[in-house]
Design a protein around this motif. Structure first.
Motif, PDB file in Angstrom:
ATOM      1  N   LEU A 124       0.832  -1.195  -0.111  1.00  0.00           N
ATOM      2  CA  LEU A 124      -0.048   0.030   0.084  1.00  0.00           C
ATOM      3  C   LEU A 124       0.924   1.103  -0.120  1.00  0.00           C
ATOM      4  CD1 LEU A 124      -2.720  -1.317   2.569  1.00  0.00           C
ATOM      5  CD2 LEU A 124      -2.963  -0.904  -0.018  1.00  0.00           C
ATOM      6  N   GLU A 125       1.841   1.298   0.628  1.00  0.00           N
ATOM      7  CA  GLU A 125       2.811   2.453   0.774  1.00  0.00           C
ATOM      8  C   GLU A 125       3.561   2.870  -0.672  1.00  0.00           C
ATOM      9  OE1 GLU A 125       3.874   2.586   5.478  1.00  0.00           O
ATOM     10  OE2 GLU A 125       5.332   1.429   4.265  1.00  0.00           O
ATOM     11  N   ASP A 126       3.811   1.418  -1.332  1.00  0.00           N
ATOM     12  CA  ASP A 126       4.488   1.672  -2.680  1.00  0.00           C
ATOM     13  C   ASP A 126       3.351   2.299  -3.603  1.00  0.00           C
ATOM     14  OD1 ASP A 126       6.814   0.574  -1.626  1.00  0.00           O
ATOM     15  OD2 ASP A 126       6.583  -1.370  -2.461  1.00  0.00           O
ATOM     16  N   LEU A 127       2.207   2.015  -3.505  1.00  0.00           N
ATOM     17  CA  LEU A 127       1.136   2.629  -4.315  1.00  0.00           C
ATOM     18  C   LEU A 127       0.651   4.184  -4.317  1.00  0.00           C
ATOM     19  CD1 LEU A 127      -1.142  -0.733  -4.431  1.00  0.00           C
ATOM     20  CD2 LEU A 127       0.121   0.235  -6.523  1.00  0.00           C
ATOM     21  N   THR A 128       0.860   4.280  -2.582  1.00  0.00           N
ATOM     22  CA  THR A 128       0.539   5.866  -2.511  1.00  0.00           C
ATOM     23  C   THR A 128       1.560   6.657  -2.235  1.00  0.00           C
ATOM     24  OG1 THR A 128       0.248   5.186  -0.084  1.00  0.00           O
ATOM     25  CG2 THR A 128      -1.782   4.664  -1.556  1.00  0.00           C
ATOM     26  N   GLY A 129       2.720   6.186  -2.076  1.00  0.00           N
ATOM     27  CA  GLY A 129       3.687   7.008  -1.473  1.00  0.00           C
ATOM     28  C   GLY A 129       3.512   7.605  -0.231  1.00  0.00           C
ATOM     29  N   THR A 130       2.659   7.118   0.695  1.00  0.00           N
ATOM     30  CA  THR A 130       2.329   7.554   1.858  1.00  0.00           C
ATOM     31  C   THR A 130       2.407   6.756   3.139  1.00  0.00           C
ATOM     32  OG1 THR A 130       0.788   9.263   1.068  1.00  0.00           O
ATOM     33  CG2 THR A 130       0.338   8.797   3.386  1.00  0.00           C
ATOM     34  N   ALA A 131       3.177   6.772   4.246  1.00  0.00           N
ATOM     35  CA  ALA A 131       2.952   5.776   5.137  1.00  0.00           C
ATOM     36  C   ALA A 131       1.517   5.445   5.634  1.00  0.00           C
ATOM     37  CB  ALA A 131       3.780   6.325   6.477  1.00  0.00           C
ATOM     38  N   VAL A 132       1.454   3.909   5.732  1.00  0.00           N
ATOM     39  CA  VAL A 132       0.360   3.287   6.113  1.00  0.00           C
ATOM     40  C   VAL A 132       0.474   3.218   7.785  1.00  0.00           C
ATOM     41  CG1 VAL A 132      -0.857   1.274   6.386  1.00  0.00           C
ATOM     42  CG2 VAL A 132      -0.217   1.981   4.353  1.00  0.00           C
ATOM     43  N   LEU A 133      -0.339   3.957   8.465  1.00  0.00           N
ATOM     44  CA  LEU A 133      -0.386   4.161   9.936  1.00  0.00           C
ATOM     45  C   LEU A 133      -1.307   2.979  10.755  1.00  0.00           C
ATOM     46  CD1 LEU A 133      -0.297   7.868  10.508  1.00  0.00           C
ATOM     47  CD2 LEU A 133       1.407   6.369  10.203  1.00  0.00           C
ATOM     48  N   GLY A 134      -2.365   2.605   9.863  1.00  0.00           N
ATOM     49  CA  GLY A 134      -3.552   1.847  10.681  1.00  0.00           C
ATOM     50  C   GLY A 134      -3.647   0.395   9.985  1.00  0.00           C
ATOM     51  N   TYR A 135      -4.311  -0.175  10.955  1.00  0.00           N
ATOM     52  CA  TYR A 135      -4.568  -1.703  10.408  1.00  0.00           C
ATOM     53  C   TYR A 135      -5.866  -2.002  11.247  1.00  0.00           C
ATOM     54  CZ  TYR A 135      -4.486  -6.890  10.721  1.00  0.00           C
ATOM     55  OH  TYR A 135      -4.788  -8.100  10.987  1.00  0.00           O
ATOM     56  N   ARG A 136      -6.682  -2.805  10.363  1.00  0.00           N
ATOM     57  CA  ARG A 136      -7.958  -3.510  10.866  1.00  0.00           C
ATOM     58  C   ARG A 136      -7.826  -4.885  10.632  1.00  0.00           C
ATOM     59  NH1 ARG A 136     -13.145  -0.537   9.980  1.00  0.00           N
ATOM     60  NH2 ARG A 136     -12.498   0.462  11.937  1.00  0.00           N
ATOM     61  N   ALA A 137      -7.980  -6.032  11.790  1.00  0.00           N
ATOM     62  CA  ALA A 137      -7.991  -7.348  11.579  1.00  0.00           C
ATOM     63  C   ALA A 137      -9.249  -7.818  10.778  1.00  0.00           C
ATOM     64  CB  ALA A 137      -7.781  -7.975  12.739  1.00  0.00           C
ATOM     65  N   PRO A 138      -9.233  -8.645   9.841  1.00  0.00           N
ATOM     66  CA  PRO A 138     -10.320  -9.415   9.215  1.00  0.00           C
ATOM     67  C   PRO A 138     -11.181  -9.886  10.187  1.00  0.00           C
ATOM     68  CG  PRO A 138      -8.398  -9.813   7.999  1.00  0.00           C
ATOM     69  CD  PRO A 138      -7.985  -9.053   9.284  1.00  0.00           C
ATOM     70  N   SER A 139     -12.504  -9.511  10.094  1.00  0.00           N
ATOM     71  CA  SER A 139     -13.646 -10.201  11.107  1.00  0.00           C
ATOM     72  C   SER A 139     -13.134  -9.568  12.644  1.00  0.00           C
ATOM     73  CB  SER A 139     -13.778 -11.617  11.030  1.00  0.00           C
ATOM     74  OG  SER A 139     -14.204 -11.757   9.784  1.00  0.00           O
ATOM     75  N   TYR A 140     -12.528  -8.580  12.656  1.00  0.00           N
ATOM     76  CA  TYR A 140     -12.105  -8.171  14.222  1.00  0.00           C
ATOM     77  C   TYR A 140     -11.495  -9.291  15.069  1.00  0.00           C
ATOM     78  CZ  TYR A 140     -14.609  -3.918  12.410  1.00  0.00           C
ATOM     79  OH  TYR A 140     -15.208  -2.925  11.829  1.00  0.00           O
ATOM     80  N   SER A 141     -10.565  -9.888  14.535  1.00  0.00           N
ATOM     81  CA  SER A 141     -10.202 -11.293  15.202  1.00  0.00           C
ATOM     82  C   SER A 141      -8.993 -10.961  16.195  1.00  0.00           C
ATOM     83  CB  SER A 141      -9.789 -12.057  14.113  1.00  0.00           C
ATOM     84  OG  SER A 141      -8.866 -11.549  12.882  1.00  0.00           O
ATOM     85  N   ILE A 142      -8.735  -9.742  16.454  1.00  0.00           N
ATOM     86  CA  ILE A 142      -7.910  -9.495  17.581  1.00  0.00           C
ATOM     87  C   ILE A 142      -8.664  -9.801  19.094  1.00  0.00           C
ATOM     88  CG2 ILE A 142      -6.364  -7.974  19.013  1.00  0.00           C
ATOM     89  CD1 ILE A 142      -5.329  -7.301  16.456  1.00  0.00           C
ATOM     90  N   GLY A 143      -8.453 -10.624  19.775  1.00  0.00           N
ATOM     91  CA  GLY A 143      -9.472 -10.706  20.987  1.00  0.00           C
ATOM     92  C   GLY A 143      -8.399 -11.446  22.215  1.00  0.00           C
ATOM     93  N   PRO A 144      -9.220 -11.951  23.082  1.00  0.00           N
ATOM     94  CA  PRO A 144      -8.456 -12.425  24.229  1.00  0.00           C
ATOM     95  C   PRO A 144      -7.158 -13.355  24.006  1.00  0.00           C
ATOM     96  CG  PRO A 144     -10.831 -12.363  24.665  1.00  0.00           C
ATOM     97  CD  PRO A 144     -10.549 -12.056  23.113  1.00  0.00           C
ATOM     98  N   GLY A 145      -7.399 -14.215  22.884  1.00  0.00           N
ATOM     99  CA  GLY A 145      -6.281 -15.245  22.402  1.00  0.00           C
ATOM    100  C   GLY A 145      -5.534 -14.696  21.441  1.00  0.00           C
ATOM    101  N   THR A 146      -5.571 -13.461  20.898  1.00  0.00           N
ATOM    102  CA  THR A 146      -4.571 -13.028  19.927  1.00  0.00           C
ATOM    103  C   THR A 146      -3.890 -11.572  20.161  1.00  0.00           C
ATOM    104  OG1 THR A 146      -6.495 -12.120  18.670  1.00  0.00           O
ATOM    105  CG2 THR A 146      -5.580 -14.300  18.092  1.00  0.00           C
ATOM    106  N   LEU A 147      -4.063 -11.330  21.499  1.00  0.00           N
ATOM    107  CA  LEU A 147      -3.444  -9.965  21.974  1.00  0.00           C
ATOM    108  C   LEU A 147      -1.918  -9.812  21.508  1.00  0.00           C
ATOM    109  CD1 LEU A 147      -5.155  -9.805  25.152  1.00  0.00           C
ATOM    110  CD2 LEU A 147      -5.799  -8.679  23.179  1.00  0.00           C
ATOM    111  N   TRP A 148      -1.257 -11.003  21.088  1.00  0.00           N
ATOM    112  CA  TRP A 148       0.198 -10.842  20.698  1.00  0.00           C
ATOM    113  C   TRP A 148       0.299  -9.916  19.218  1.00  0.00           C
ATOM    114  CZ3 TRP A 148       0.286 -12.938  15.857  1.00  0.00           C
ATOM    115  CH2 TRP A 148      -0.693 -13.949  15.750  1.00  0.00           C
TER     116      TRP A 148
END
Length: 310
Positions: A124-148
Protein backbone atom coordinates in the motif's frame (compact mmCIF):
# COMPACT_ATOMS: atom_id res chain seq x y z
CA UNK A 1 -24.66 9.25 -10.10
CA UNK A 2 -27.58 10.35 -7.90
CA UNK A 3 -27.90 8.95 -4.40
CA UNK A 4 -31.38 8.67 -2.90
CA UNK A 5 -32.43 10.46 0.24
CA UNK A 6 -33.93 8.41 3.08
CA UNK A 7 -35.40 11.56 4.65
CA UNK A 8 -37.98 12.08 7.32
CA UNK A 9 -35.37 11.85 10.08
CA UNK A 10 -34.44 15.12 11.74
CA UNK A 11 -30.73 15.95 11.88
CA UNK A 12 -28.98 15.82 15.24
CA UNK A 13 -27.56 19.10 16.46
CA UNK A 14 -23.95 18.00 16.88
CA UNK A 15 -21.43 19.48 19.31
CA UNK A 16 -18.93 21.29 17.11
CA UNK A 17 -15.93 19.49 18.60
CA UNK A 18 -17.14 15.94 18.03
CA UNK A 19 -16.05 14.40 14.72
CA UNK A 20 -16.48 10.67 14.20
CA UNK A 21 -14.33 8.34 12.12
CA UNK A 22 -15.79 6.92 8.90
CA UNK A 23 -14.13 3.68 7.76
CA UNK A 24 -14.51 1.25 4.85
CA UNK A 25 -13.25 -2.35 4.85
CA UNK A 26 -12.28 -2.89 1.20
CA UNK A 27 -12.98 -6.52 0.41
CA UNK A 28 -15.26 -8.32 -2.05
CA UNK A 29 -18.47 -10.20 -1.30
CA UNK A 30 -16.88 -13.64 -1.81
CA UNK A 31 -14.10 -12.93 0.72
CA UNK A 32 -16.22 -12.53 3.84
CA UNK A 33 -15.68 -14.93 6.75
CA UNK A 34 -19.34 -15.98 6.68
CA UNK A 35 -18.75 -17.59 3.25
CA UNK A 36 -15.43 -19.30 3.98
CA UNK A 37 -17.11 -22.70 4.33
CA UNK A 38 -18.65 -22.31 0.86
CA UNK A 39 -15.87 -20.57 -1.10
CA UNK A 40 -12.28 -21.74 -0.91
CA UNK A 41 -9.60 -19.05 -1.08
CA UNK A 42 -8.04 -20.73 -4.12
CA UNK A 43 -11.39 -20.35 -5.91
CA UNK A 44 -11.62 -16.57 -5.43
CA UNK A 45 -10.43 -15.85 -9.01
CA UNK A 46 -13.43 -17.79 -10.36
CA UNK A 47 -15.95 -15.36 -8.84
CA UNK A 48 -17.00 -12.14 -10.59
CA UNK A 49 -15.04 -9.29 -9.01
CA UNK A 50 -17.18 -6.32 -7.98
CA UNK A 51 -15.01 -4.60 -5.37
CA UNK A 52 -13.49 -2.04 -7.73
CA UNK A 53 -16.78 -0.67 -9.06
CA UNK A 54 -18.41 -0.75 -5.63
CA UNK A 55 -15.50 1.08 -4.02
CA UNK A 56 -15.63 3.73 -6.73
CA UNK A 57 -19.30 4.20 -5.94
CA UNK A 58 -18.32 4.70 -2.30
CA UNK A 59 -15.76 7.32 -3.37
CA UNK A 60 -18.47 9.10 -5.34
CA UNK A 61 -20.82 8.99 -2.36
CA UNK A 62 -18.19 10.52 -0.07
CA UNK A 63 -17.35 13.20 -2.62
CA UNK A 64 -21.05 14.03 -2.88
CA UNK A 65 -21.28 14.48 0.90
CA UNK A 66 -17.86 16.10 1.39
CA UNK A 67 -16.65 13.33 3.72
CA UNK A 68 -13.15 11.90 4.02
CA UNK A 69 -12.67 8.40 5.40
CA UNK A 70 -10.16 5.67 6.14
CA UNK A 71 -10.13 2.73 3.73
CA UNK A 72 -8.76 -0.50 5.19
CA UNK A 73 -7.65 -2.23 1.99
CA UNK A 74 -6.86 -5.92 1.52
CA UNK A 75 -3.46 -6.53 -0.05
CA UNK A 76 -5.19 -9.03 -2.37
CA UNK A 77 -7.39 -6.21 -3.69
CA UNK A 78 -4.50 -3.72 -3.94
CA UNK A 79 -2.43 -6.07 -6.08
CA UNK A 80 -5.27 -6.46 -8.58
CA UNK A 81 -6.52 -2.88 -8.60
CA UNK A 82 -3.52 -0.60 -7.93
CA UNK A 83 -5.19 2.37 -9.66
CA UNK A 84 -8.10 2.11 -7.24
CA UNK A 85 -5.76 2.39 -4.25
CA UNK A 86 -4.01 5.39 -5.79
CA UNK A 87 -7.36 7.05 -6.48
CA UNK A 88 -8.51 6.53 -2.88
CA UNK A 89 -5.39 8.29 -1.65
CA UNK A 90 -5.55 11.03 -4.30
CA UNK A 91 -9.12 11.84 -3.23
CA UNK A 92 -7.81 12.74 0.24
CA UNK A 93 -8.74 9.57 2.09
CA UNK A 94 -6.48 7.61 4.42
CA UNK A 95 -5.30 4.24 3.09
CA UNK A 96 -4.77 1.64 5.84
CA UNK A 97 -4.21 -2.13 5.89
CA UNK A 98 -6.77 -4.90 6.21
CA UNK A 99 -4.06 -7.57 5.98
CA UNK A 100 -3.36 -9.45 2.79
CA UNK A 101 -5.84 -12.27 2.19
CA UNK A 102 -8.62 -11.75 4.74
CA UNK A 103 -7.28 -14.48 6.99
CA UNK A 104 -8.54 -14.12 10.54
CA UNK A 105 -5.73 -13.65 13.05
CA UNK A 106 -7.01 -16.73 14.90
CA UNK A 107 -6.15 -18.90 11.88
CA UNK A 108 -2.56 -17.64 11.43
CA UNK A 109 0.71 -18.44 13.12
CA UNK A 110 2.64 -15.45 14.43
CA UNK A 111 5.03 -15.63 11.50
CA UNK A 112 2.17 -15.84 8.98
CA UNK A 113 0.53 -12.83 10.61
CA UNK A 114 3.78 -10.87 10.56
CA UNK A 115 4.21 -11.59 6.85
CA UNK A 116 0.62 -10.50 6.10
CA UNK A 117 0.89 -7.16 7.87
CA UNK A 118 4.38 -6.35 6.58
CA UNK A 119 3.59 -7.34 2.98
CA UNK A 120 0.28 -5.47 2.83
CA UNK A 121 1.78 -2.36 4.44
CA UNK A 122 4.65 -2.23 1.97
CA UNK A 123 2.34 -2.83 -0.97
CA UNK A 124 0.00 0.00 0.00
CA UNK A 125 2.85 2.40 0.75
CA UNK A 126 4.46 1.68 -2.61
CA UNK A 127 1.18 2.47 -4.37
CA UNK A 128 0.34 5.67 -2.49
CA UNK A 129 3.75 7.04 -1.52
CA UNK A 130 2.30 7.61 1.96
CA UNK A 131 3.01 5.86 5.26
CA UNK A 132 0.36 3.33 6.29
CA UNK A 133 -0.42 3.96 9.95
CA UNK A 134 -3.52 1.87 10.60
CA UNK A 135 -4.57 -1.77 10.57
CA UNK A 136 -7.88 -3.56 10.98
CA UNK A 137 -7.97 -7.32 11.48
CA UNK A 138 -10.33 -9.27 9.21
CA UNK A 139 -13.50 -10.08 11.14
CA UNK A 140 -12.17 -8.10 14.12
CA UNK A 141 -10.13 -11.15 15.07
CA UNK A 142 -7.87 -9.57 17.66
CA UNK A 143 -9.27 -10.76 20.96
CA UNK A 144 -8.37 -12.53 24.20
CA UNK A 145 -6.36 -15.23 22.43
CA UNK A 146 -4.59 -13.01 19.89
CA UNK A 147 -3.45 -9.97 21.86
CA UNK A 148 0.09 -10.84 20.72
CA UNK A 149 -0.91 -9.29 17.38
CA UNK A 150 -0.53 -5.82 18.91
CA UNK A 151 3.17 -6.49 19.49
CA UNK A 152 3.62 -7.60 15.88
CA UNK A 153 1.80 -4.53 14.57
CA UNK A 154 3.96 -2.13 16.55
CA UNK A 155 7.13 -3.91 15.44
CA UNK A 156 5.95 -3.58 11.82
CA UNK A 157 5.58 0.20 12.19
CA UNK A 158 1.83 0.62 12.57
CA UNK A 159 0.59 3.49 14.76
CA UNK A 160 -2.88 2.16 15.55
CA UNK A 161 -5.18 -0.84 15.27
CA UNK A 162 -8.98 -0.82 14.98
CA UNK A 163 -9.52 -4.54 15.41
CA UNK A 164 -11.64 -5.02 18.53
CA UNK A 165 -15.41 -4.84 18.96
CA UNK A 166 -16.46 -4.88 22.64
CA UNK A 167 -19.51 -7.07 21.97
CA UNK A 168 -20.57 -10.71 22.13
CA UNK A 169 -20.69 -12.17 18.58
CA UNK A 170 -20.29 -15.71 17.28
CA UNK A 171 -17.54 -14.70 14.81
CA UNK A 172 -15.73 -12.01 16.80
CA UNK A 173 -15.91 -9.76 19.82
CA UNK A 174 -14.16 -8.95 23.09
CA UNK A 175 -16.87 -7.64 25.42
CA UNK A 176 -14.33 -7.24 28.25
CA UNK A 177 -12.34 -4.64 26.28
CA UNK A 178 -12.70 -0.87 26.80
CA UNK A 179 -15.26 0.84 24.58
CA UNK A 180 -13.06 3.79 23.65
CA UNK A 181 -9.51 4.23 22.36
CA UNK A 182 -6.81 2.92 24.67
CA UNK A 183 -3.14 1.99 24.66
CA UNK A 184 -2.25 -1.63 25.36
CA UNK A 185 0.09 -1.69 28.33
CA UNK A 186 1.82 -4.83 27.07
CA UNK A 187 2.59 -3.59 23.55
CA UNK A 188 2.17 0.18 23.57
CA UNK A 189 -0.17 -0.14 20.57
CA UNK A 190 -3.10 2.25 20.29
CA UNK A 191 -6.31 0.24 19.84
CA UNK A 192 -9.42 2.08 18.63
CA UNK A 193 -12.48 -0.16 19.06
CA UNK A 194 -15.56 0.03 16.85
CA UNK A 195 -18.20 2.04 18.66
CA UNK A 196 -20.81 0.61 20.99
CA UNK A 197 -23.39 2.29 23.19
CA UNK A 198 -23.62 1.39 26.88
CA UNK A 199 -27.17 0.91 28.17
CA UNK A 200 -28.78 -1.32 30.77
CA UNK A 201 -25.51 -2.85 31.86
CA UNK A 202 -24.33 -4.06 28.43
CA UNK A 203 -22.82 -2.82 25.17
CA UNK A 204 -25.02 -2.35 22.12
CA UNK A 205 -23.91 -2.03 18.47
CA UNK A 206 -23.85 1.42 16.89
CA UNK A 207 -20.70 1.17 14.78
CA UNK A 208 -21.97 -0.18 11.47
CA UNK A 209 -21.57 -3.47 9.62
CA UNK A 210 -24.52 -5.81 9.31
CA UNK A 211 -26.20 -4.29 12.35
CA UNK A 212 -26.56 -1.04 10.39
CA UNK A 213 -28.70 -2.83 7.80
CA UNK A 214 -30.56 -5.18 10.12
CA UNK A 215 -31.58 -2.86 12.95
CA UNK A 216 -33.68 0.34 12.75
CA UNK A 217 -31.69 3.43 11.81
CA UNK A 218 -33.13 5.27 14.81
CA UNK A 219 -31.24 2.94 17.17
CA UNK A 220 -27.93 3.81 15.55
CA UNK A 221 -28.71 7.49 15.58
CA UNK A 222 -29.64 7.38 19.25
CA UNK A 223 -26.59 5.33 20.21
CA UNK A 224 -24.04 7.47 18.36
CA UNK A 225 -25.72 10.63 19.59
CA UNK A 226 -25.32 9.35 23.15
CA UNK A 227 -21.62 8.61 22.57
CA UNK A 228 -21.01 12.08 21.09
CA UNK A 229 -23.22 14.20 23.33
CA UNK A 230 -23.25 12.46 26.70
CA UNK A 231 -19.87 10.71 26.68
CA UNK A 232 -18.13 13.41 24.62
CA UNK A 233 -16.26 10.82 22.55
CA UNK A 234 -15.84 10.27 18.80
CA UNK A 235 -17.36 7.16 17.30
CA UNK A 236 -15.94 4.70 14.76
CA UNK A 237 -18.29 3.59 11.98
CA UNK A 238 -17.57 0.98 9.29
CA UNK A 239 -19.13 -0.71 6.29
CA UNK A 240 -18.03 -2.73 3.23
CA UNK A 241 -18.29 -1.85 -0.47
CA UNK A 242 -20.35 -5.00 -1.12
CA UNK A 243 -23.01 -3.66 1.26
CA UNK A 244 -24.06 -1.05 -1.32
CA UNK A 245 -24.45 -3.72 -4.04
CA UNK A 246 -27.88 -5.43 -4.05
CA UNK A 247 -27.08 -6.99 -7.46
CA UNK A 248 -24.14 -9.08 -6.27
CA UNK A 249 -24.20 -12.83 -7.02
CA UNK A 250 -25.95 -15.11 -4.53
CA UNK A 251 -23.55 -17.71 -3.14
CA UNK A 252 -25.04 -21.23 -2.97
CA UNK A 253 -24.81 -23.40 0.11
CA UNK A 254 -24.82 -20.53 2.62
CA UNK A 255 -26.62 -21.12 5.91
CA UNK A 256 -29.85 -19.24 6.53
CA UNK A 257 -28.23 -17.18 9.31
CA UNK A 258 -25.38 -16.09 7.06
CA UNK A 259 -27.74 -15.38 4.15
CA UNK A 260 -29.71 -13.01 6.38
CA UNK A 261 -26.54 -11.35 7.67
CA UNK A 262 -25.10 -10.81 4.23
CA UNK A 263 -28.03 -10.07 1.92
CA UNK A 264 -30.84 -8.56 4.00
CA UNK A 265 -31.55 -4.86 3.39
CA UNK A 266 -28.68 -4.22 0.98
CA UNK A 267 -30.94 -1.70 -0.76
CA UNK A 268 -31.08 0.35 2.44
CA UNK A 269 -27.35 0.87 2.87
CA UNK A 270 -26.84 3.91 0.64
CA UNK A 271 -29.93 5.81 1.86
CA UNK A 272 -28.94 5.15 5.47
CA UNK A 273 -25.35 6.22 4.83
CA UNK A 274 -26.66 9.42 3.31
CA UNK A 275 -28.79 10.01 6.38
CA UNK A 276 -25.92 9.18 8.73
CA UNK A 277 -23.65 11.72 7.05
CA UNK A 278 -26.35 14.36 7.38
CA UNK A 279 -26.88 13.61 11.05
CA UNK A 280 -23.23 13.36 12.16
CA UNK A 281 -19.77 14.68 11.30
CA UNK A 282 -17.09 12.31 9.96
CA UNK A 283 -13.42 12.31 9.01
CA UNK A 284 -10.44 9.96 8.63
CA UNK A 285 -9.20 7.81 11.51
CA UNK A 286 -5.77 9.44 11.60
CA UNK A 287 -7.21 12.95 11.83
CA UNK A 288 -9.76 12.00 14.48
CA UNK A 289 -7.42 9.99 16.72
CA UNK A 290 -3.81 10.92 15.86
CA UNK A 291 -4.04 14.68 15.23
CA UNK A 292 -2.14 17.24 17.32
CA UNK A 293 -3.67 17.45 20.77
CA UNK A 294 -4.87 13.86 20.61
CA UNK A 295 -3.10 10.89 22.11
CA UNK A 296 -3.83 11.17 25.84
CA UNK A 297 -5.42 7.75 25.89
CA UNK A 298 -5.64 5.48 28.94
CA UNK A 299 -3.11 2.68 29.25
CA UNK A 300 -4.91 -0.63 29.80
CA UNK A 301 -3.49 -3.99 30.84
CA UNK A 302 -5.79 -6.32 28.95
CA UNK A 303 -6.02 -9.85 30.27
CA UNK A 304 -7.97 -12.70 28.67
CA UNK A 305 -11.29 -12.85 30.48
CA UNK A 306 -10.80 -9.52 32.26
CA UNK A 307 -14.15 -7.90 32.90
CA UNK A 308 -14.33 -4.20 32.05
CA UNK A 309 -17.20 -1.81 31.52
CA UNK A 310 -16.41 1.85 30.91
Amino acid sequence: MAFPEEGQVNAVAQPAAIVNAMTVDVEDYFQVSAFEQCIRREDWPQWPVRVENNTRRVLELFAHKGVHATFFVLGWVAERFPALVRDISAAGHEVASHGYGHERVTTLSREEFRHSIVHSKQLLEDLTGTAVLGYRAPSYSIGPGTLWAHDALREAGYRYSSSIVPLHHDLYGMPTAPRFAFVSEASGMLEIPVTTARRWGRNWPCGGGGYFRLLPYALFKRGLHRVNRHEQSPGVFYFHPWEIDPGQPRVPGVSRKNRVRHYLNLTRTVPRLEQLMRDFRFDRMDRVFLADGQGDYPVVALQPGEQRAN
